[in-house]
Design an enzyme around this catalytic site. Structure first.
Site, PDB file in Angstrom:
ATOM      1  CD  GLN A 103       2.791   5.936  -8.314  1.00  0.00           C
ATOM      2  OE1 GLN A 103       2.058   6.198  -9.267  1.00  0.00           O
ATOM      3  NE2 GLN A 103       2.373   5.249  -7.278  1.00  0.00           N
ATOM      4  N   PRO A 133      -0.478   5.708  -2.329  1.00  0.00           N
ATOM      5  CG  PRO A 133       1.096   4.587  -3.619  1.00  0.00           C
ATOM      6  CD  PRO A 133       0.130   5.722  -3.667  1.00  0.00           C
ATOM      7  CE1 TYR A 298      -4.214   0.126  -3.273  1.00  0.00           C
ATOM      8  CE2 TYR A 298      -3.588  -1.253  -1.421  1.00  0.00           C
ATOM      9  CZ  TYR A 298      -4.546  -0.516  -2.097  1.00  0.00           C
ATOM     10  OH  TYR A 298      -5.818  -0.422  -1.614  1.00  0.00           O
ATOM     11  CG  ASP A 301      -0.515   0.267  -9.754  1.00  0.00           C
ATOM     12  OD1 ASP A 301      -0.064   1.395  -9.953  1.00  0.00           O
ATOM     13  OD2 ASP A 301      -0.954  -0.094  -8.650  1.00  0.00           O
ATOM     14  CD  GLN A 302       3.547   1.922  -6.275  1.00  0.00           C
ATOM     15  OE1 GLN A 302       4.551   2.587  -6.066  1.00  0.00           O
ATOM     16  NE2 GLN A 302       2.783   1.489  -5.290  1.00  0.00           N
ATOM     17  CG  HIS A 324      -4.599   2.185 -10.332  1.00  0.00           C
ATOM     18  ND1 HIS A 324      -5.740   2.251  -9.576  1.00  0.00           N
ATOM     19  CD2 HIS A 324      -4.153   3.458 -10.437  1.00  0.00           C
ATOM     20  CE1 HIS A 324      -5.967   3.503  -9.232  1.00  0.00           C
ATOM     21  NE2 HIS A 324      -5.027   4.261  -9.741  1.00  0.00           N
TER      22      HIS A 324
END
Length: 363
Positions: A103, A133, A298, A301-302, A324
């Site tokens: 990330q 993750p 999940y 936010d990524q 997040h």
């Protein structure tokens, strides 16, 4: 050069502030000082995986750093120039997450002012850990999203799985670079679920535990109204060469006719029966399907950092925003100048719009 001050206690107050701020600092050549690092965690301050992640980003952009050591609550990061391609290895020496190392480093490796061969990353540590993750999620949800919507084809190979608390896993990534800006994303129609597939896996443990996870997940999905013809979950036991230490987990993926992939996952722990792990993953998937978002809790936010960097307006329908995601938006606005607009619907879904900055590297 002006030092941009980042408050590490904001919102979720954890490692994500570090990862996003450092990645954007490297890309935008903006020196930063992060105070109150991981303020909302116990214990606060840097852990080994955060230290390794910052050092990895520093190696990519030849940064000068201060305060990058265990338990530090203040970090200064002064980036230099990013010269690609890179061939790098990062190893926290713990079960720290390989996906979180990816990330922080991935945005830094995505852009080059001239065409170049892909960068090569070897990431060591934990591949299937809680509080991050699982590598399977990155492989089957995040990376396909990057390819489908941004046209970036990142190759990822799991060399060996590493489970908590020993770690010892290894992942290889090949990251191509772009010479132009990322395109914006428009994703507001999820479509109907065509298939729910998944894998329950164990390493260094009896195969029956994977079977029990699988059966529990299937039972929970059926109880949640999913058609039995839609469900295809496999149970897998890794060989000794494929895994270091012992552990397991399950990842479920709902695939829609509009190309969306929604995940639900859980990681095995000594304190939980396999049935509990299977139930958790299935309940998480069902929860993410109920809100009709096009990405799960999940993924939301990524993708924030990438739509902030993209050229033009992105619009994505999500479920309720996580802390997040709110954190990622705040850091992206502060660092890039991109503007976000949130339309929160009473029924639970949110329309996230972002006017991205159209980032391209300077020569």
């Amino acid at each position: 050069m002006i030092l941009h001050i980042i408050d590490g206690s904001f919102c979720e107050g954890g490692g994500q502030i570090l990862r996003n701020a450092v990645a954007l600092s490297a890309l935008l050549s903006k020196p930063i000082s992060i105070q109150n690092v991981r303020h909302n965690r116990s214990p606060p301050g840097l852990r080994k995986q955060h230290e390794t992640g910052i050092n990895l980003a520093a190696a990519i952009c030849s940064a000068e750093t201060e305060g990058v050591h265990l338990a530090s609550t203040s970090v200064t990061f002064k980036p230099g120039k990013i010269e690609l391609p890179k061939t790098l290895t990062a190893d926290p020496g713990t079960a720290g997450s390989t996906t979180l190392l990816l990330q922080v480093s991935l945005p830094c490796l995505l852009f080059s002012s001239s065409p170049t061969s892909p960068s090569q990353l070897t990431l060591r540590g934990g591949t299937n850990a809680s509080q991050a993750p699982q590598i399977d999620y990155t492989q089957h949800v995040f990376l396909p999203f990057m390819k489908r919507h941004f046209g970036v084809d990142i190759a990822l190979k799991i060399i060996r799985r590493g489970y908590f608390p020993k770690g010892g896993g290894a992942v290889f990534c090949s990251v191509p670079s772009l010479t132009k800006a990322l395109p914006p994303v428009t994703l507001t129609e999820r479509g109907s679920v065509q298939l729910i597939r998944g894998e329950a896996r164990v390493g260094g443990l009896p195969f029956i535990l994977a079977e029990r996870m699988k059966n529990a997940a299937r039972a929970t999905l059926l109880a949640g109204g999913v058609s039995p013809t839609t469900i295809r979950i496999n149970a897998v036991r890794e060989t000794q060469e494929e895994a270091f230490g012992s552990g397991g987990g399950i990842l479920l993926l709902a695939e829609t006719d509009n190309g969306c992939v929604i995940g639900g996952s859980s990681v095995s722990t000594k304190s939980k029966a396999p049935e509990e792990i299977g139930n958790e993953a299935a309940e998480e998937l069902l929860r993410n399907l109920r809100h009709d978002g096009c990405v799960d809790e999940y993924l939301q936010d990524q993708i924030i950092i990438f739509i902030a960097l993209a050229k033009g307006r992105s619009t994505v329908k999500t479920g309720p925003l996580t802390d997040h995601t709110r954190t990622a938006i705040k850091i992206a606005e502060q660092m890039t100048g991109a503007t976000f607009h949130l339309e929160e619907n009473p029924s639970g879904f949110v329309i996230v719009s972002c006017d991205g900055i159209g980032y391209t590297p300077s020569l």
